[in-house]
Design a protein around this motif. Structure first.
Motif, PDB file in Angstrom:
ATOM      1  N   PHE A   1       0.834  -1.206   0.000  1.00 34.42           N
ATOM      2  CA  PHE A   1       0.000   0.000   0.000  1.00 34.42           C
ATOM      3  C   PHE A   1       0.870   1.258   0.000  1.00 34.42           C
ATOM      4  N   LYS A   2       1.967   1.228   0.721  1.00 31.92           N
ATOM      5  CA  LYS A   2       2.882   2.367   0.736  1.00 31.92           C
ATOM      6  C   LYS A   2       3.471   2.602  -0.647  1.00 31.92           C
ATOM      7  N   LEU A   3       3.878   1.519  -1.317  1.00 34.40           N
ATOM      8  CA  LEU A   3       4.421   1.627  -2.679  1.00 34.40           C
ATOM      9  C   LEU A   3       3.360   2.107  -3.650  1.00 34.40           C
ATOM     10  N   LEU A   4       2.137   1.607  -3.511  1.00 31.50           N
ATOM     11  CA  LEU A   4       1.025   2.015  -4.375  1.00 31.50           C
ATOM     12  C   LEU A   4       0.824   3.531  -4.318  1.00 31.50           C
ATOM     13  N   ILE A   5       0.761   4.059  -3.129  1.00 31.67           N
ATOM     14  CA  ILE A   5       0.526   5.493  -2.955  1.00 31.67           C
ATOM     15  C   ILE A   5       1.657   6.305  -3.560  1.00 31.67           C
ATOM     16  N   GLY A   6       2.898   5.842  -3.367  1.00 33.04           N
ATOM     17  CA  GLY A   6       4.039   6.547  -3.939  1.00 33.04           C
ATOM     18  C   GLY A   6       4.003   6.575  -5.454  1.00 33.04           C
ATOM     19  N   VAL A   7       3.650   5.440  -6.082  1.00 36.79           N
ATOM     20  CA  VAL A   7       3.613   5.341  -7.545  1.00 36.79           C
ATOM     21  C   VAL A   7       2.488   6.200  -8.122  1.00 36.79           C
ATOM     22  N   VAL A   8       1.290   6.094  -7.550  1.00 34.49           N
ATOM     23  CA  VAL A   8       0.153   6.882  -8.044  1.00 34.49           C
ATOM     24  C   VAL A   8       0.437   8.372  -7.880  1.00 34.49           C
ATOM     25  N   ASN A   9       1.033   8.750  -6.782  1.00 31.28           N
ATOM     26  CA  ASN A   9       1.359  10.151  -6.529  1.00 31.28           C
ATOM     27  C   ASN A   9       2.373  10.671  -7.538  1.00 31.28           C
ATOM     28  N   GLU A  10       3.288   9.804  -7.959  1.00 33.59           N
ATOM     29  CA  GLU A  10       4.320  10.202  -8.909  1.00 33.59           C
ATOM     30  C   GLU A  10       3.792  10.292 -10.331  1.00 33.59           C
ATOM     31  N   MET A  11       2.829   9.429 -10.679  1.00 34.03           N
ATOM     32  CA  MET A  11       2.348   9.354 -12.060  1.00 34.03           C
ATOM     33  C   MET A  11       1.244  10.346 -12.374  1.00 34.03           C
ATOM     34  N   PHE A  12       0.419  10.695 -11.393  1.00 34.26           N
ATOM     35  CA  PHE A  12      -0.767  11.502 -11.681  1.00 34.26           C
ATOM     36  C   PHE A  12      -0.851  12.700 -10.744  1.00 34.26           C
ATOM     37  N   PRO A  13      -1.414  13.822 -11.226  1.00 34.75           N
ATOM     38  CA  PRO A  13      -1.607  14.995 -10.358  1.00 34.75           C
ATOM     39  C   PRO A  13      -2.813  14.797  -9.449  1.00 34.75           C
ATOM     40  N   VAL A  14      -2.570  14.431  -8.210  1.00 28.56           N
ATOM     41  CA  VAL A  14      -3.666  14.110  -7.291  1.00 28.56           C
ATOM     42  C   VAL A  14      -3.534  14.930  -6.009  1.00 28.56           C
ATOM     43  N   LYS A  15      -4.664  15.103  -5.349  1.00 26.23           N
ATOM     44  CA  LYS A  15      -4.720  15.828  -4.082  1.00 26.23           C
ATOM     45  C   LYS A  15      -4.513  14.872  -2.909  1.00 26.23           C
ATOM     46  N   ASP A  16      -5.125  13.688  -2.998  1.00 22.90           N
ATOM     47  CA  ASP A  16      -4.976  12.667  -1.960  1.00 22.90           C
ATOM     48  C   ASP A  16      -5.283  11.307  -2.566  1.00 22.90           C
ATOM     49  N   ILE A  17      -4.819  10.272  -1.909  1.00 16.03           N
ATOM     50  CA  ILE A  17      -5.003   8.901  -2.394  1.00 16.03           C
ATOM     51  C   ILE A  17      -5.496   8.052  -1.238  1.00 16.03           C
ATOM     52  N   PHE A  18      -6.541   7.265  -1.475  1.00 21.97           N
ATOM     53  CA  PHE A  18      -7.068   6.354  -0.463  1.00 21.97           C
ATOM     54  C   PHE A  18      -6.961   4.926  -0.993  1.00 21.97           C
ATOM     55  N   VAL A  19      -6.489   4.030  -0.143  1.00 19.63           N
ATOM     56  CA  VAL A  19      -6.468   2.605  -0.483  1.00 19.63           C
ATOM     57  C   VAL A  19      -7.541   1.911   0.353  1.00 19.63           C
ATOM     58  N   PHE A  20      -8.519   1.313  -0.329  1.00 26.81           N
ATOM     59  CA  PHE A  20      -9.611   0.597   0.333  1.00 26.81           C
ATOM     60  C   PHE A  20      -9.361  -0.907   0.229  1.00 26.81           C
ATOM     61  N   ILE A  21      -9.660  -1.630   1.286  1.00 23.94           N
ATOM     62  CA  ILE A  21      -9.561  -3.093   1.292  1.00 23.94           C
ATOM     63  C   ILE A  21     -10.878  -3.663   1.793  1.00 23.94           C
ATOM     64  N   LYS A  22     -11.295  -4.760   1.186  1.00 27.83           N
ATOM     65  CA  LYS A  22     -12.548  -5.393   1.571  1.00 27.83           C
ATOM     66  C   LYS A  22     -12.408  -6.043   2.936  1.00 27.83           C
ATOM     67  N   ASN A  23     -13.316  -5.663   3.808  1.00 25.49           N
ATOM     68  CA  ASN A  23     -13.331  -6.202   5.169  1.00 25.49           C
ATOM     69  C   ASN A  23     -14.731  -6.758   5.426  1.00 25.49           C
ATOM     70  N   GLY A  24     -14.878  -8.067   5.192  1.00 26.08           N
ATOM     71  CA  GLY A  24     -16.204  -8.663   5.258  1.00 26.08           C
ATOM     72  C   GLY A  24     -16.999  -8.265   4.038  1.00 26.08           C
ATOM     73  N   GLU A  25     -18.109  -7.563   4.263  1.00 28.80           N
ATOM     74  CA  GLU A  25     -18.951  -7.103   3.160  1.00 28.80           C
ATOM     75  C   GLU A  25     -18.714  -5.632   2.831  1.00 28.80           C
ATOM     76  N   LYS A  26     -17.851  -4.957   3.590  1.00 26.47           N
ATOM     77  CA  LYS A  26     -17.626  -3.532   3.386  1.00 26.47           C
ATOM     78  C   LYS A  26     -16.176  -3.267   2.965  1.00 26.47           C
ATOM     79  N   PHE A  27     -15.986  -2.076   2.389  1.00 20.21           N
ATOM     80  CA  PHE A  27     -14.649  -1.616   2.048  1.00 20.21           C
ATOM     81  C   PHE A  27     -14.241  -0.533   3.046  1.00 20.21           C
ATOM     82  N   THR A  28     -13.042  -0.657   3.576  1.00 25.43           N
ATOM     83  CA  THR A  28     -12.559   0.332   4.548  1.00 25.43           C
ATOM     84  C   THR A  28     -11.188   0.842   4.119  1.00 25.43           C
ATOM     85  N   VAL A  29     -10.899   2.092   4.474  1.00 23.71           N
ATOM     86  CA  VAL A  29      -9.614   2.698   4.130  1.00 23.71           C
ATOM     87  C   VAL A  29      -8.528   2.147   5.053  1.00 23.71           C
TER      88      VAL A  29
END
Length: 797
Positions: free
Chosen positions: A319-347
């Motif tokens: 997840f740390k690498l993901l955020i670094g790569v997305v931040n480097e490739m695209f002009p973004v304000k913030d990045i959230f990584v969601f993972i499925k936890n049961g039936e819901k997605f949580t940051v």
């Protein structure tokens, strides 16, 4: 501006708008969206170019360029619908093919009859300017009705495909609006009495829709596209400069002589061609350089992400690498990584470090469900096994959008992250199996060593609790191995639940457990151990049905209190556990400064208890043959223990002195009774036989279990300090220390004991003999120490 100049200026403006946009996509790769988009632009160029050439009266004539413009005009909807069908993933149902065939047939009929789109009439004004008047026929109304039906049908298909995917609706609506504008403009231009070029105005509106899409980056990246469009536009202008120059100076170039005219025209045409090719070659190289720089950076980042993520074994690192790569490739304000936890997605991770509140998380999750899987440009899915396991959400500035190429890279990141996530979870499952005990579910012995090595810190304070179930073999023998397994599992749960978050529990052996606690408080750790023992006795839940109580002996060691390292800590805890078992089981022992001595004493005592019956059996056999030898051996043994303690020997050596004293004359069993019980002095021959009792003793000791350690003392108890003794004639300190001790004790008891052939000597006489024979028969230091014991009254004769 006059009416006729509008008829020329507006088409030229529309043509150059489409030409600029077309130039912008010359180096945009060969992806399907780009290919379809270029086909739309090419149709618009043919349409507007044909109109320009027709209205400028360029050869080969008005009729030719009119039908060229009609061809471009009618192919615009075809490629537009093809583009829409691809972007909306509408399955081919024969509609597009039928529409193409119908359009081709209509164009063929129109070329011959002009029944659908009649050729416009030329209007010549008094100032010799030219205008055009379009008119409609019955076929035009039929054609317009057919196109209206097609537009409605296509709109319905698009609406069904888009559904609630508002992101796609925003992207594709301008294209559909531009198409309607073109068709409407062509209908308005044919209204009676109209002289305004509404058709070209519709074309300009279409070009503006395309520029709007680029500006908002809904489908394509504007920054690179505009730069590339400008490069090719400048190249076109530069390449046309010689043409304008030639047109202005034609008479000078061509001259008046026919052969010269031919030669000059050929040379000029070749020069214009070569110049144009050269200019466009340079423009293409510049455009490719810009595209390659942009693509190279993104591809390098993507490739680096693939290489680095391939070796990641923890989700947090991914997840740390993901955020670094997305931040480097695209002009973004913030990045959230969601993972499925049961039936819901949580940051689980953000670029800014601040977690969004639950309302915002629910809104983002709803966006995923509303837009459909993978349709929202801000979301990149992480999937494996056909299930969404998580997604990346980018929070951009209000007017920033991802173009199709950026969206593709963003999608690839999510796809590869999904693969990595599966690999990490598979590895974690296998890894967890490898570090856990299959029976109890606790960490196993192998992981204990790894855990200790990875988490060991010199400055830490740690306690190691070593638990060994008492008499566990008995449970297996009485109730079977299956019941034994249940006991092990039950005990593991008791220990783990009792320790809780205070430490880490491991199954260390078949019936042994180890607990690591970060504390040097002996009282606290001992209380935890005592609570475990208490729970073994009191807990009934899921306890196997056995009659005997389940108990455990516990050994505890501390770092850095007594241990200097991890290996020594474990060794000390094992020793303390051993000592606890020797103390009667179900005991707790803490390893301390004197534990080693206590353990050694315990081991020596245990060993003596094991061999004592054998020694006393042998001495009893001597007593049956010669009671003096038995009493003498007991006296020597007692004296030897006192003297060994006096000079400060180790407990083990003291025990050896005791055993050697009892056994030193055991060989006399083999000496004839006539010699043993002779009333007078022994003759030389008898004396030599008597001396063989030493070697006889050694031969007998060899047959005793694990008693060889007393042989050096027994063998040398008749050696003299001056080297005149037997059987080997050793001298001074070459004689074993315990042998020298036995020599002093043996001689003293011989002097102070009554025999059949002599009376007992007094203690004072015996002391004087010891003093007199220091350095000759006896070790002077040992003799002096023995004399001190006598004077202190510690030896009872």
């Amino acid at each position: 501006m006059t009416l006729d100049s509008l008829y020329i200026g507006v088409p030229i403006g529309a043509f150059f708008c489409f030409l600029f946009i077309f130039f912008s996509f010359l180096n945009a790769g060969d992806a399907k969206p780009v290919r379809y988009f270029r086909q739309i632009l090419l149709s618009c160029l043919i349409w507007t170019g044909g109109v320009v050439m027709m209205r400028m009266q360029i050869m080969p004539g008005m009729r030719f360029w009119f039908h060229v413009s009609v061809f471009g005009f009618l192919t615009v909807p075809i490629f537009m619908y093809a583009f829409l069908f691809y972007m909306l993933e509408i399955k081919k149902n024969g509609f597009l093919t039928g529409y193409c065939i119908a359009t081709v047939v209509a164009m063929g009929i129109n070329v011959v009859t002009e029944v659908f789109i009649p050729e416009p009439d030329i209007i010549r004004y008094a100032d010799e300017s030219i205008g055009y008047a379009c008119h409609l026929s019955w076929g035009s109304y039929l054609f317009a009705a057919a196109e209206a039906v097609v537009i409605v049908y296509t709109t319905v298909l698009a609406h069904r495909a888009i559904g609630n995917k508002f992101e796609k609706r925003k992207k594709l609506f301008p294209l559909l609006l531009g198409t309607v504008a073109i068709l409407t403009g062509n209908l308005f231009v044919a209204l009676p009495g109209n002289f305004f070029p509404y058709d070209m105005l519709g074309g300009i509106f279409m070009a503006l829709c395309l520029l709007y899409i680029m500006w908002h980056k809904y489908l394509f990246d504007i920054s690179n596209r505009i730069v590339i469009g400008c490069i090719y536009s400048v190249a076109l202008a530069v390449s046309l400069l010689p043409v304008f120059n030639f047109n202005h100076n034609a008479e000078w170039y061509l001259g008046s002589v026919l052969p010269e005219i031919q030669q000059k025209v050929i040379v000029l045409v070749l020069g214009f061609t070569g110049w144009s090719l050269f200019v466009f070659y340079l423009a293409r190289k510049m455009a490719e350089g810009i595209m390659q720089r942009q693509n190279r950076k993104q591809i390098e980042v993507l490739r680096r992400f693939q290489n680095e993520s391939a070796s990641i074994l923890r989700q947090e690192d991914l997840f740390k690498l993901l955020i670094g790569v997305v931040n480097e490739m695209f002009p973004v304000k913030d990045i959230f990584v969601f993972i499925k936890n049961g039936e819901k997605f949580t940051v689980v991770k953000t670029a800014g470090g601040q977690m969004p509140d639950q309302a915002e998380q629910d809104e983002i999750t709803a966006m995923l469900e509303r837009s459909g899987a993978g349709e929202c440009s801000e979301i990149s899915l992480m999937k494996y096994d056909d299930e969404i396991q998580g997604f990346i959400y980018i929070k951009s500035e209000k007017r920033t959008r991802l173009n199709y190429l950026e969206r593709d890279y963003y999608w690839r990141i999510g796809v590869y992250a999904g693969v990595c996530l599966k690999n990490i979870r598979t590895y974690q499952e296998v890894y967890q199996i490898s570090i856990h005990d299959e029976l109890t579910g606790l960490y196993n012995r192998g992981y204990f060593k790894k855990f200790l090595a990875e988490n060991w810190k010199e400055e830490q304070k740690i306690a190691l609790v070593y638990l060994d179930l008492d008499d566990f073999k008995l449970f297996n023998e009485l109730y079977g191995e299956e019941c034994g397994d249940r006991i092990l599992k039950w005990c593991g749960h008791i220990i783990e639940n009792t320790v809780g978050c205070q430490g880490n529990t491991f199954r260390f052996g078949s019936n042994e457990y180890v607990v690591l606690i970060n504390s040097d408080e002996k009282k606290k750790v001992a209380q935890i151990a005592a609570k475990i023992q208490k729970n073994f006795l009191l807990a009934d839940e899921e306890k196997p049905d056995v009659l005997q109580p389940v108990t455990a002996s516990v050994g505890i060691a501390f770092y850095p209190d007594t241990a200097s390292g991890a290996d020594e800590l474990l060794s000390q805890a094992e020793r303390a556990n051993f000592y606890a078992k020797r103390d009667g089981k179900n005991c707790i022992k803490i390893y301390g400064a004197h534990t080693e001595d206590e353990l050694e004493d315990q081991q020596v005592q245990k060993h003596y208890e094991q061999i004592a019956p054998t020694i006393y059996a042998l001495t009893a056999a001597i007593d049956a043959k010669d009671s003096y030898t038995f009493e003498h051996s007991c006296h020597v043994s007692d004296y030897a223990v006192l003297l060994a303690k006096k000079i400060g020997l180790e407990p083990n050596d003291i025990e050896i002195a005791k055993e050697a004293g009892l056994l030193h004359d055991i060989g006399k069993i083999g000496i004839p009774e006539s010699i043993l019980k002779k009333q007078g002095r022994l003759n030389d021959e008898e004396y030599e036989i008597m001396k063989t009792h030493v070697t006889n003793s050694i031969e007998m000791i060899h047959f005793l279990p694990n008693m060889n350690y007393v042989i050096p003392a027994v063998l040398s108890h008749h050696e003299r300090y001056d080297g005149k003794g037997y059987p080997r004639g050793l001298k001074g300190e070459d004689i074993p220390l315990l042998g020298r001790i036995l020599a002093v004790c043996d001689s003293f008891d011989a002097m102070t004991t009554k025999r059949t052939y002599k009376e007992a000597m007094s203690i004072d006489y015996a002391i004087s003999e010891l003093e007199h024979n220091k350095g000759t028969q006896f070790d002077p230091k040992l003799a002096e120490a023995f004399i001190e014991l006598l004077k202190e009254g510690k030896i009872e004769v």
